[in-house]
Motif scaffolding. Structure first.
Motif, PDB file in Angstrom:
ATOM      1  N   VAL A 147       0.851  -1.192   0.000  1.00  0.00           N
ATOM      2  CA  VAL A 147       0.000   0.000   0.000  1.00  0.00           C
ATOM      3  C   VAL A 147       0.886   1.241   0.000  1.00  0.00           C
ATOM      4  N   LEU A 148       0.683   2.096  -0.986  1.00  0.00           N
ATOM      5  CA  LEU A 148       1.334   3.407  -1.016  1.00  0.00           C
ATOM      6  C   LEU A 148       0.308   4.404  -0.489  1.00  0.00           C
ATOM      7  N   TYR A 149       0.579   4.946   0.708  1.00  0.00           N
ATOM      8  CA  TYR A 149      -0.361   5.884   1.329  1.00  0.00           C
ATOM      9  C   TYR A 149       0.216   7.292   1.243  1.00  0.00           C
ATOM     10  N   SER A 198       0.883  10.936 -11.400  1.00  0.00           N
ATOM     11  CA  SER A 198       2.301  10.571 -11.381  1.00  0.00           C
ATOM     12  C   SER A 198       2.559   9.380 -10.458  1.00  0.00           C
ATOM     13  N   ILE A 199       1.849   9.336  -9.332  1.00  0.00           N
ATOM     14  CA  ILE A 199       1.969   8.193  -8.419  1.00  0.00           C
ATOM     15  C   ILE A 199       1.535   6.910  -9.130  1.00  0.00           C
ATOM     16  N   ALA A 244       9.489   9.627 -11.856  1.00  0.00           N
ATOM     17  CA  ALA A 244      10.797   9.023 -11.575  1.00  0.00           C
ATOM     18  C   ALA A 244      11.238   9.302 -10.142  1.00  0.00           C
ATOM     19  N   VAL A 245      11.013  10.516  -9.664  1.00  0.00           N
ATOM     20  CA  VAL A 245      11.371  10.857  -8.281  1.00  0.00           C
ATOM     21  C   VAL A 245      10.513  10.052  -7.303  1.00  0.00           C
ATOM     22  N   ILE A 246       9.231   9.915  -7.602  1.00  0.00           N
ATOM     23  CA  ILE A 246       8.339   9.153  -6.726  1.00  0.00           C
ATOM     24  C   ILE A 246       8.789   7.690  -6.656  1.00  0.00           C
ATOM     25  N   ALA A 247       9.098   7.096  -7.816  1.00  0.00           N
ATOM     26  CA  ALA A 247       9.565   5.706  -7.840  1.00  0.00           C
ATOM     27  C   ALA A 247      10.906   5.571  -7.117  1.00  0.00           C
ATOM     28  N   HIS A 248      11.783   6.551  -7.278  1.00  0.00           N
ATOM     29  CA  HIS A 248      13.091   6.571  -6.609  1.00  0.00           C
ATOM     30  C   HIS A 248      12.927   6.544  -5.094  1.00  0.00           C
TER      31      HIS A 248
END
Length: 299
Positions: A45-47, A70-71, A213-217
């Motif tokens: 879960v990404l909260y 983007s998320i 990309a920043v979120i995944a990083h």
């Protein structure tokens, strides 16, 4: 009793706080099988919590919706990377809302994220923990009353730990990624992940931008991925030489080049090891990470 050596490393450019545990020249990077998010696999879960601060731009409906887009892009990319590596991964996105998404107001102690963390990172992390706990408590107010009857004590969401406990119960999964989003569009600011190798503090991210990309990083940091670019703390020639080799060997590694288009990036063997997708590192990659003197633990 055999002695263990604990080395704590602060990686702060788009950084993380983690630790190495060394026993008989075998190194365990204290992220896999540790803390809330142990391995990047299964249901996650990404909260997301959107936060307004005095030093950042106020969140608009457009800003929130485009960041959520983007998320979703970042989550899909991560799932695709996992699939290519035959890793089961299902990322479910949730976010703080009360009828609709409402940003929580909480100013940084130092006026901004960077101003709070520097010039004293250790003291800054304590301030950021208090900031994050306050917001977690406020986010907890949007949940319905805890009606679980199998436990004697109700979950009073007073900090990050209690919020994650509630999210785990709601979503029936151990892996909960807590991400705070601040609106620094058009501004120069950092993003940050803390406590990924801690044995006592709940890990979390503070993300300044809507870049997938920043979120995944930062998401990968939560599961133990290390920064593989030059950070302000890379003063020694040895570490800079190793990172230079890594960046040349893996020119599309997301932990080294988060400023690039996400669709051009991938996850290298180094990062696969640190997030638990592989159990060991080939010797040449081990040397890139730690040199010839130490070897990483085979999980």
């Amino acid at each position: 009793m055999k002695k263990y050596l604990f080395l704590f490393i602060l990686l702060v450019s788009l950084g993380s706080c983690t630790a190495l545990i060394i026993k008989n020249k075998v190194v365990r990077i204290a992220s896999v099988n540790n803390n809330v998010c142990k391995r990047l696999t299964g249901k996650v879960v990404l909260y997301a919590i959107f936060v307004d601060t005095k030093g950042t731009l106020p969140w608009s409906d457009f800003d929130i919706n485009s960041t959520l887009d983007s998320i979703r892009i970042a989550s899909q990319w991560l799932e695709n990377q996992a699939s290519e590596n035959k890793i089961p991964l299902d990322i479910q996105i949730a976010y703080h809302k009360n009828n609709k998404t409402i940003p929580i107001k909480k100013d940084f102690n130092g006026g901004s994220l960077t101003g709070t963390l520097f010039p004293s990172p250790l003291a800054g992390m304590i301030k950021l923990n208090k900031w994050a706990d306050f917001i977690a408590k406020e986010a907890g107010k949007s949940f319905p009353k805890d009606t679980v009857s199998s436990t004697l004590t109700k979950n009073k969401m007073s900090d990050r730990e209690r919020l994650i406990a509630r999210l785990r119960n709601e979503h029936k999964t151990d892996n909960v990624v807590l991400m705070y989003f601040i609106n620094n569009y058009y501004k120069e600011e950092m993003s940050l992940t803390l406590h990924t190798g801690s044995f006592t503090d709940i890990e979390y991210c503070i993300v300044s931008f809507k870049s997938p990309a920043v979120i995944a990083h930062e998401f990968l940091h939560i599961f133990g991925a290390l920064d593989l670019y030059f950070s302000p703390f890379d003063k020694g020639k040895t570490i800079r030489k190793r990172k230079d080799l890594i960046m040349k060997e893996f020119p599309n590694e997301i932990m080294a080049f988060a400023y690039k288009d996400l669709n051009t990036l991938n996850i290298s063997p180094l990062t696969k090891y640190t997030i638990g997708w592989t159990n060991n590192l080939e010797d040449k990659y081990n040397q890139m990470l730690l040199g010839k003197k130490f070897k990483v633990l085979k999980y």
